[in-house]
Design an enzyme around this catalytic site. Structure first.
Site: not given
Ligand code: S3P
Length: 440
Positions: A31, A173, A321
């Site tokens: 980002r 996302q 994750d």
């Protein structure tokens, strides 16, 4: 080893301890590069993740006419080109293994007045892109996929309009791609999340001077706002620290301290889960969140008697994750652990539910693969054997940690992609006591 993609041998057993930090946060590094690129003025990034995924983003931005300087591996200066300054790339942009890079780039490129093509490696070419292409299409973008997958072809746009969009899945996302496109759209974007997903984009946009309103699950942002370059200090990646948090619970006879780790609450679901399992984890907040408002802490973990739990579905997006290594924690906890509502794991760098189930089977861990999760019965120790990481960095690292409770060594195949998120993993793991060696 499979196809020259690297492998590890990991010795069975051992203990861990000491002090360690891990590389910079992958999500925040991507980002910082992208927002820096379209800002006015320079952005200096420190603590940047010098991993393959973020380097793919840096190369793509360079191909789009942005000057990206790297005075040191973890220091980056991005010379912002402003909201209209990107220029057409001469060739397709190769995002490698990086799903975040591809999906966020779709948001960045959708409003541009030139064509772009996005491609990636074998894994990325299989991943779903309609979740981003469809809402961008509603904004007026002209995006073509191949049966919903890359290559992604983005045609020059004639101006995007803001929309109100309810995300069908909790995905940072998708949210981030829409915010990036919304910056260049006419009108006010409204994005409604079904459940909170990581909010790094929102925090960083504010640091770049963008006004963004959050009302419950709805984010509102006016198009046409100009970003101003700013220093970004990237904390160490919680998702990389996660392997050592679990290793510590399994085998830290002396305390294991992980320093300067990002502890944004939209990322730390694993801490909550491990604590509910009885983990001895102490968190010492670090002062000064840095200009972009990302909190960091030192985390101390000791060997703990873990108990199996039923994971609340609300925690799944906050630990998405970390679930591969969480399954390893569950495999050595007393009793049963159940994870449901985690079908997103099937469309990550690999089908992580299938890859983890196959590895657990190889080690003789009692488990049941479910369409949207996993049931596991823990045991004090398990066997060794051969594991196929399926080219997935997080699967490979999760099984390296599993070796701490194995009775025989593990051979882990196809580990080269660990360099996407955690360059230096082998050295860090060895430094704290995990007996991992590259196979040559
Ligand atoms: C990421 C969002 C998550 C996560 C990925 C990084 C991001 O993906 O799994 O590793 O940086 O925005 P989804 O948005 O698909 O949930």
């Amino acid at each position: 080893m499979s196809g020259g993609r690297g492998g590890w041998r990991v010795g069975a057993g051992g203990t861990v301890g000491g002090t360690l930090t891990v590389p910079g946060d992958k999500s925040i590094s991507h980002r910082a590069l992208m927002l820096g690129a379209i800002a006015e003025g320079d952005t200096h990034i420190s603590g940047f993740l010098d991993g393959e995924d973020c380097l793919a983003t840096a190369r793509a931005l360079a191909a789009l006419g942005v000057t990206v300087e790297r005075p040191a591996p973890t220091e980056v200066r991005v010379r912002g080109v402003g909201p209209e300054g990107l220029t057409a790339a001469a060739a397709a942009l190769d995002m490698g293994n990086a799903g975040t890079a591809m999906r966020l780039m779709m948001g960045l490129l959708a409003p541009q007045r030139f064509d772009s093509i996005l491609v990636g490696d074998e894994s990325l070419m299989r991943r779903p892109m309609l979740r981003v292409a469809e809402p961008l299409g509603l904004m007026g973008a002209r995006i073509q996929t191949t049966d919903g997958r890359p290559p992604v072809r983005i045609a020059a746009a004639a101006g995007l309009r803001a929309i109100r969009y309810e995300l069908p899945v909790a995905s940072a996302q998708v949210k981030s791609a829409l915010l990036l496109a919304g910056l260049a759209a006419a009108g006010r974007m409204h994005i409604v999340e079904p459940a909170p997903a990581r909010d790094h984009t929102e925090r960083m946009l504010r640091a770049f001077g963008v006004e963004l309103l959050q009302d419950g699950r709805t984010i509102a942002m006016e198009g046409g706002q100009v970003l101003r370059g700013t220093p970004v200090r990237v904390p160490a990646d919680f998702s990389s620290a996660a392997f050592f948090l679990v290793a510590g619970c399994m085998a830290a006879d002396a305390p294991l301290v992980l320093s300067g780790i990002g502890v944004n609450p939209t990322r730390t679901g694993l801490l909550t889960l491990l604590q509910r399992m009885g983990a001895d984890i102490r968190i010492q907040a670090r002062g000064g969140e840095g200009a972009q408002g990302e909190p960091a802490a030192d985390i101390e973990v000791r060997r703990s008697e873990l108990r199996g739990i039923t994971v609340p579905e609300s925690l799944v997006p906050l630990a998405i994750d970390e679930l591969p290594v969480f399954f390893i924690a569950a495999a050595c906890a007393r009793g049963e652990t159940l994870v449901r509502g985690a079908q997103e794991l099937r469309v990550k760098e690999s089908d992580r539910l299938a890859a983890m189930a196959a590895g657990l089977a190889a080690l003789g861990v009692e488990h049941q693969l479910l369409p949207d999760g996993m049931w596991i019965r823990g045991a004090d120790t398990f066997g060794g054997g051969r594991i196929d990481s399926c080219g997935d960095h997080r699967v490979a690292m999760a099984f390296a940690v599993a070796a701490l409770r194995a009775r025989a060594p593990l051979a882990i195949d196809d580990v080269a992609n660990v360099a996407t998120s955690f360059p230096g993993f082998v050295d860090s793991a060895r430094a704290v006591g995990i007996r991992v060696e590259p196979l040559t």
